[in-house]
Design a protein around this motif. Sequence first.
Motif, PDB file in Angstrom:
ATOM      1  N   HIS A  58       0.822  -1.206   0.000  1.00 43.36           N
ATOM      2  CA  HIS A  58       0.000   0.000   0.000  1.00 43.36           C
ATOM      3  C   HIS A  58       0.859   1.260   0.000  1.00 43.36           C
ATOM      4  O   HIS A  58       1.890   1.337   0.674  1.00 43.36           O
ATOM      5  N   THR A  59       0.409   2.242  -0.757  1.00 47.66           N
ATOM      6  CA  THR A  59       0.966   3.582  -0.676  1.00 47.66           C
ATOM      7  C   THR A  59       0.279   4.312   0.477  1.00 47.66           C
ATOM      8  O   THR A  59      -0.734   3.835   0.998  1.00 47.66           O
ATOM      9  N   PRO A  60       0.801   5.467   0.909  1.00 45.69           N
ATOM     10  CA  PRO A  60       0.094   6.210   1.973  1.00 45.69           C
ATOM     11  C   PRO A  60      -1.354   6.513   1.635  1.00 45.69           C
ATOM     12  O   PRO A  60      -2.219   6.481   2.521  1.00 45.69           O
ATOM     13  N   ALA A  61      -1.641   6.791   0.366  1.00 39.07           N
ATOM     14  CA  ALA A  61      -3.021   7.098  -0.027  1.00 39.07           C
ATOM     15  C   ALA A  61      -3.927   5.880   0.106  1.00 39.07           C
ATOM     16  O   ALA A  61      -5.046   5.970   0.641  1.00 39.07           O
ATOM     17  N   THR A  62      -3.470   4.724  -0.373  1.00 36.63           N
ATOM     18  CA  THR A  62      -4.309   3.530  -0.271  1.00 36.63           C
ATOM     19  C   THR A  62      -4.382   3.009   1.162  1.00 36.63           C
ATOM     20  O   THR A  62      -5.382   2.428   1.563  1.00 36.63           O
ATOM     21  N   GLN A  63      -3.315   3.235   1.949  1.00 39.90           N
ATOM     22  CA  GLN A  63      -3.369   2.830   3.358  1.00 39.90           C
ATOM     23  C   GLN A  63      -4.413   3.653   4.110  1.00 39.90           C
ATOM     24  O   GLN A  63      -5.150   3.133   4.950  1.00 39.90           O
ATOM     25  N   ARG A  64      -4.486   4.935   3.796  1.00 37.02           N
ATOM     26  CA  ARG A  64      -5.501   5.783   4.424  1.00 37.02           C
ATOM     27  C   ARG A  64      -6.905   5.315   4.041  1.00 37.02           C
ATOM     28  O   ARG A  64      -7.798   5.219   4.886  1.00 37.02           O
ATOM     29  N   LEU A  65      -7.099   5.004   2.753  1.00 40.72           N
ATOM     30  CA  LEU A  65      -8.397   4.522   2.301  1.00 40.72           C
ATOM     31  C   LEU A  65      -8.721   3.168   2.922  1.00 40.72           C
ATOM     32  O   LEU A  65      -9.873   2.896   3.292  1.00 40.72           O
ATOM     33  N   LEU A  66      -7.698   2.312   3.050  1.00 39.46           N
ATOM     34  CA  LEU A  66      -7.901   0.998   3.669  1.00 39.46           C
ATOM     35  C   LEU A  66      -8.406   1.136   5.101  1.00 39.46           C
ATOM     36  O   LEU A  66      -9.329   0.429   5.522  1.00 39.46           O
ATOM     37  N   LEU A  67      -7.816   2.050   5.864  1.00 42.78           N
ATOM     38  CA  LEU A  67      -8.234   2.230   7.253  1.00 42.78           C
ATOM     39  C   LEU A  67      -9.652   2.782   7.345  1.00 42.78           C
ATOM     40  O   LEU A  67     -10.421   2.402   8.230  1.00 42.78           O
ATOM     41  N   VAL A  68     -10.008   3.680   6.433  1.00 42.64           N
ATOM     42  CA  VAL A  68     -11.379   4.213   6.423  1.00 42.64           C
ATOM     43  C   VAL A  68     -12.377   3.092   6.164  1.00 42.64           C
ATOM     44  O   VAL A  68     -13.398   2.962   6.858  1.00 42.64           O
ATOM     45  N   VAL A  69     -12.094   2.266   5.158  1.00 45.71           N
ATOM     46  CA  VAL A  69     -12.994   1.158   4.832  1.00 45.71           C
ATOM     47  C   VAL A  69     -13.035   0.144   5.969  1.00 45.71           C
ATOM     48  O   VAL A  69     -14.097  -0.400   6.307  1.00 45.71           O
ATOM     49  N   LEU A  70     -11.885  -0.114   6.579  1.00 46.69           N
ATOM     50  CA  LEU A  70     -11.837  -1.048   7.706  1.00 46.69           C
ATOM     51  C   LEU A  70     -12.734  -0.576   8.846  1.00 46.69           C
ATOM     52  O   LEU A  70     -13.532  -1.354   9.388  1.00 46.69           O
ATOM     53  N   LEU A  71     -12.611   0.679   9.213  1.00 39.30           N
ATOM     54  CA  LEU A  71     -13.347   1.192  10.371  1.00 39.30           C
ATOM     55  C   LEU A  71     -14.834   1.337  10.094  1.00 39.30           C
ATOM     56  O   LEU A  71     -15.661   1.077  10.969  1.00 39.30           O
ATOM     57  N   GLU A  72     -15.185   1.743   8.896  1.00 39.58           N
ATOM     58  CA  GLU A  72     -16.576   2.074   8.610  1.00 39.58           C
ATOM     59  C   GLU A  72     -17.362   0.929   7.988  1.00 39.58           C
ATOM     60  O   GLU A  72     -18.595   0.959   8.014  1.00 39.58           O
ATOM     61  N   ARG A  73     -16.684  -0.067   7.430  1.00 37.77           N
ATOM     62  CA  ARG A  73     -17.410  -1.119   6.717  1.00 37.77           C
ATOM     63  C   ARG A  73     -17.096  -2.529   7.205  1.00 37.77           C
ATOM     64  O   ARG A  73     -17.988  -3.360   7.318  1.00 37.77           O
ATOM     65  N   VAL A  74     -15.832  -2.811   7.456  1.00 37.68           N
ATOM     66  CA  VAL A  74     -15.384  -4.201   7.564  1.00 37.68           C
ATOM     67  C   VAL A  74     -15.272  -4.695   8.998  1.00 37.68           C
ATOM     68  O   VAL A  74     -15.607  -5.848   9.295  1.00 37.68           O
ATOM     69  N   LEU A  75     -14.798  -3.850   9.906  1.00 38.24           N
ATOM     70  CA  LEU A  75     -14.440  -4.294  11.255  1.00 38.24           C
ATOM     71  C   LEU A  75     -15.541  -5.073  11.971  1.00 38.24           C
ATOM     72  O   LEU A  75     -15.251  -6.077  12.636  1.00 38.24           O
ATOM     73  N   PRO A  76     -16.831  -4.689  11.878  1.00 42.89           N
ATOM     74  CA  PRO A  76     -17.862  -5.456  12.600  1.00 42.89           C
ATOM     75  C   PRO A  76     -18.018  -6.897  12.126  1.00 42.89           C
ATOM     76  O   PRO A  76     -18.624  -7.709  12.819  1.00 42.89           O
ATOM     77  N   PHE A  77     -17.450  -7.239  10.964  1.00 45.59           N
ATOM     78  CA  PHE A  77     -17.656  -8.573  10.407  1.00 45.59           C
ATOM     79  C   PHE A  77     -16.430  -9.467  10.515  1.00 45.59           C
ATOM     80  O   PHE A  77     -16.459 -10.621  10.084  1.00 45.59           O
ATOM     81  N   LEU A  78     -15.331  -8.961  11.072  1.00 48.62           N
ATOM     82  CA  LEU A  78     -14.125  -9.774  11.195  1.00 48.62           C
ATOM     83  C   LEU A  78     -14.255 -10.745  12.360  1.00 48.62           C
ATOM     84  O   LEU A  78     -14.703 -10.379  13.452  1.00 48.62           O
ATOM     85  N   ASP A  79     -13.842 -11.984  12.134  1.00 53.44           N
ATOM     86  CA  ASP A  79     -13.951 -13.014  13.170  1.00 53.44           C
ATOM     87  C   ASP A  79     -12.943 -12.800  14.294  1.00 53.44           C
ATOM     88  O   ASP A  79     -13.233 -13.064  15.465  1.00 53.44           O
ATOM     89  N   LYS A  80     -11.741 -12.331  13.950  1.00 49.44           N
ATOM     90  CA  LYS A  80     -10.697 -12.124  14.955  1.00 49.44           C
ATOM     91  C   LYS A  80     -10.116 -10.725  14.797  1.00 49.44           C
ATOM     92  O   LYS A  80      -8.984 -10.542  14.306  1.00 49.44           O
TER      93      LYS A  80
END
Length: 512
Positions: free
Chosen positions: A261-283
């Motif tokens: 990841h570049t800094p730009a995609t890492q920032r986008l990754l964290l946004v998506v993680l926090l707002e979309r993905v985190l509630p569905f992760l098993d661990k």
Amino acid sequence: MAASKVSKKLHSMAIDFLSSRKNANNLADIISLIESNDSNIQPCLLALEVIFIEVLKRRDMYQEIPVTDLSTADGETQFRVWLRECFEDVWSKLLAVITNSPKISVQTQALSTSMKLIAMEGQNPLEPLKKGEHYFPSHRLRLLLLALLSSGRNSSPLLARLQEFSTYPDVLYNVWRQLFPIAIGLQRNGQRPDENFIRNYLDLIDKFPLPKPGRGERGEDHDLTDTLLCGQQGHIGYILNMDHLRKSVNKVWGCVMHWNHTPATQRLLLVVLLERVLPFLDKPLLLTDYLMDSLDSGGAVSLLALQGIFTLIQNHNLEYPNIFSKLYSMFEPEIFHTKFKARLFYLSDMFLSSSHLPENIVAAFAKRLARLSLVAPPEDIHIILMFIGNLILRHPGLKLLINNPNGDNVPDDPFVMEERDPSKSRAMESSLWELHTLQSHVLPGVGTAANFIYNPLPSVEWDLSQILEESSDDIFEREMKKKLKEIALTFDRPQTLSLPQHERVSQFWQLV
């Protein structure tokens, strides 16, 4: 030929084809025009859309049994096989237009046509199904997603158009089911996704959010038969299988996390993680090391990582003893010029909400914020002042900092601003002389807000959420609405028509 005339001619050719099989060559002519001239592409797509939507409705391409020997087939079967070959050819051309066309309007039309054909094929399958079975042409959706993701450029406008179909549960389900095969397919082919692909991939995840599970539960299956893109007659029911979707989310995220990841995609990754993905992760606790490493990146990445750590602490009992040192070190002058600064204040307020924290730690935050207020924009000074006031309300012992005789001498302030460990900053030996300085701020609103140290503190804390998104425009509008009785226009009251003595204008102009 004018575009309107071309469109009318192609539409007429499409109607003639649907009216009689004698005009079968019209279909081949329209398909061949797609590659002949860029100006003809959009009318051709509309004409092909009219043709194949009607062909699918009529089930003219439907086959009970696959044809093994075309030479022995009758004319009707040969015509159906030819139609299916044309349909596949049209699909490949639609994908090529989405990938290669320089015009966003043409790409959008190709995407719209593709989704309409997917919907019609799903409602009228080309082959027999089991009774009550729901059919969705997921193989076509996968090719469409690959074209959108691998276009070599930012596909955000097209993904925004595709997002309109996320309201259909069967589209939502199949998009998520295809994300992992797409990601793992690149890995098996030895390809590394570039920045554009990663950005498009994360943007697609962001635009197709899953139904959030309720508090304390893993999520349940939902019967969503009434709103399907590919709903067939006689279908009994459609269940959005949350277990399958959860497995897809975990597989997808396992791939995304290991990309470069570049800094730009890492920032986008964290946004998506926090707002979309985190509630569905098993661990989710497995994210701890990644988030801790991201805290050291600085800027927006650190802020987003801090939010992720707070979520793990709050919802998953993460223990991290050095979190206050990390949080303390993030308060730098640069923070006022980042997009996510409101998150830092909000999360810091949450981290420091406990009244059982050591006073020297809280005093260090109050003192550091007070020092930063001297260089902060006016809208952020308001937030800092309320933040410090809330800290004093939670810890009455901090009132000593308001008029501490031992630390009131500015040149000899014992506070160590460069210290990264808040417990070693000697904040309790200092005073909040910065707030006295702010009372002389050029903006009257800031000076008035800083006067809270001379007044009795309120019984309840200030609500920071009311001003976290305040901008300089809001302050300007508020100042403009104030009514002043007297406005000073000059320092010297004029006595004659001549300019006052020592007026700089008189050095360059002579008034006669």
